[in-house]
Design a protein around this motif. Structure first.
Motif, PDB file in Angstrom:
ATOM      1  N   GLU A   1       1.807   2.026   6.039  1.00  0.00           N
ATOM      2  CA  GLU A   1       1.171   3.026   5.186  1.00  0.00           C
ATOM      3  C   GLU A   1       1.506   2.770   3.714  1.00  0.00           C
ATOM      4  N   GLY A   2       2.780   2.525   3.435  1.00  0.00           N
ATOM      5  CA  GLY A   2       3.198   2.242   2.064  1.00  0.00           C
ATOM      6  C   GLY A   2       2.538   0.991   1.505  1.00  0.00           C
ATOM      7  N   GLN A   3       2.438  -0.047   2.345  1.00  0.00           N
ATOM      8  CA  GLN A   3       1.786  -1.287   1.913  1.00  0.00           C
ATOM      9  C   GLN A   3       0.308  -1.037   1.610  1.00  0.00           C
ATOM     10  N   ASP A   4      -0.339  -0.202   2.419  1.00  0.00           N
ATOM     11  CA  ASP A   4      -1.753   0.114   2.189  1.00  0.00           C
ATOM     12  C   ASP A   4      -1.927   0.839   0.853  1.00  0.00           C
ATOM     13  N   PHE A   5      -1.032   1.801   0.564  1.00  0.00           N
ATOM     14  CA  PHE A   5      -1.090   2.480  -0.739  1.00  0.00           C
ATOM     15  C   PHE A   5      -0.804   1.484  -1.863  1.00  0.00           C
ATOM     16  N   ARG A   6       0.202   0.630  -1.652  1.00  0.00           N
ATOM     17  CA  ARG A   6       0.537  -0.386  -2.662  1.00  0.00           C
ATOM     18  C   ARG A   6      -0.670  -1.285  -2.956  1.00  0.00           C
ATOM     19  N   ASP A   7      -1.326  -1.733  -1.900  1.00  0.00           N
ATOM     20  CA  ASP A   7      -2.438  -2.669  -2.057  1.00  0.00           C
ATOM     21  C   ASP A   7      -3.663  -2.018  -2.712  1.00  0.00           C
ATOM     22  N   ALA A   8      -3.751  -0.704  -2.632  1.00  0.00           N
ATOM     23  CA  ALA A   8      -4.877   0.025  -3.233  1.00  0.00           C
ATOM     24  C   ALA A   8      -4.496   0.662  -4.573  1.00  0.00           C
ATOM     25  N   ALA A   9      -3.302   0.360  -5.072  1.00  0.00           N
ATOM     26  CA  ALA A   9      -2.791   1.025  -6.278  1.00  0.00           C
ATOM     27  C   ALA A   9      -3.718   0.871  -7.480  1.00  0.00           C
ATOM     28  N   ASP A  10      -4.301  -0.293  -7.662  1.00  0.00           N
ATOM     29  CA  ASP A  10      -5.195  -0.500  -8.806  1.00  0.00           C
ATOM     30  C   ASP A  10      -6.431   0.384  -8.695  1.00  0.00           C
ATOM     31  N   ALA A  11      -6.969   0.512  -7.505  1.00  0.00           N
ATOM     32  CA  ALA A  11      -8.147   1.355  -7.288  1.00  0.00           C
ATOM     33  C   ALA A  11      -7.801   2.826  -7.530  1.00  0.00           C
ATOM     34  N   PHE A  12      -6.601   3.243  -7.104  1.00  0.00           N
ATOM     35  CA  PHE A  12      -6.169   4.620  -7.375  1.00  0.00           C
ATOM     36  C   PHE A  12      -6.003   4.815  -8.882  1.00  0.00           C
ATOM     37  N   ALA A  13      -5.405   3.844  -9.558  1.00  0.00           N
ATOM     38  CA  ALA A  13      -5.203   3.937 -11.007  1.00  0.00           C
ATOM     39  C   ALA A  13      -6.543   4.052 -11.725  1.00  0.00           C
ATOM     40  N   ALA A  14      -7.551   3.323 -11.246  1.00  0.00           N
ATOM     41  CA  ALA A  14      -8.887   3.375 -11.846  1.00  0.00           C
ATOM     42  C   ALA A  14      -9.513   4.764 -11.674  1.00  0.00           C
ATOM     43  N   ALA A  15      -9.054   5.497 -10.661  1.00  0.00           N
ATOM     44  CA  ALA A  15      -9.512   6.877 -10.434  1.00  0.00           C
ATOM     45  C   ALA A  15      -8.537   7.877 -11.061  1.00  0.00           C
ATOM     46  N   ASP A  16      -7.674   7.380 -11.975  1.00  0.00           N
ATOM     47  CA  ASP A  16      -6.681   8.204 -12.669  1.00  0.00           C
ATOM     48  C   ASP A  16      -5.829   9.011 -11.696  1.00  0.00           C
TER      49      ASP A  16
END
Length: 157
Positions: free
Chosen positions: A48-63
């Motif tokens: 789960e943590g790795q999945d959040f880590r790997d999507a971090a840029d996409a989350f950042a783009a959504a502020d």
């Protein structure tokens, strides 16, 4: 009593990785994904943590900031974050203040034995500190994608 959808989340201050003490209000002004996991460095929690880590840029783009929480001590959280190269902080909630505020401590059964533990749960909080979505009894596979889609929708991106 956990905050309901549309209610302001409680502002609890807890120790976090990097020698920080964080409050949920520190994230005001941007969206926040707060996810609770049962135990650092276990297979499901690591994935789960790795999945959040790997999507971090996409989350950042959504502020949208990401914050993980469990009952593990700060040393275990630091080791988990370092080993998995998480770019977000992890909270140590040994006293269960945050867990209880979000009602994620549940009776679990494993090998016929009952114990209280964290039910894998995720909360999406808007920039004003209002709870907008919650996921309980989370199954890891596909979960981060679902949370990301909700964060993007909430951010209007």
């Amino acid at each position: 009593m956990s905050p309901a959808i549309g209610e302001t989340i409680p502002d609890i201050e807890l120790p976090a990785t990097g020698g920080k003490t964080l409050k949920l209000s520190d994230y005001r002004g941007r969206q926040l994904v707060l996810y609770f996991y049962p135990k650092a460095s276990t297979p499901g929690c690591t994935q789960e943590g790795q999945d959040f880590r790997d999507a971090a840029d996409a989350f950042a783009a959504a502020d949208t900031a990401i914050l993980g929480a469990s009952r593990d001590g700060i040393k275990a959280q630091e080791n988990f974050k370092t080993k998995q190269s998480f770019g977000f902080d992890l909270i140590s909630d040994k006293e269960e203040a945050l867990c209880k505020a979000f009602d994620v401590i549940k009776l679990k059964k494993m090998y016929g034995k009952e114990s209280l533990g964290i039910e894998r749960s995720t909360f999406l909080i808007d920039a004003e500190g209002v709870l907008r979505r919650e996921w309980r009894q989370v199954k890891v596979k596909g979960h981060v994608e679902e949370v990301l889609a909700a964060a993007q929708e909430l951010a209007g991106v």
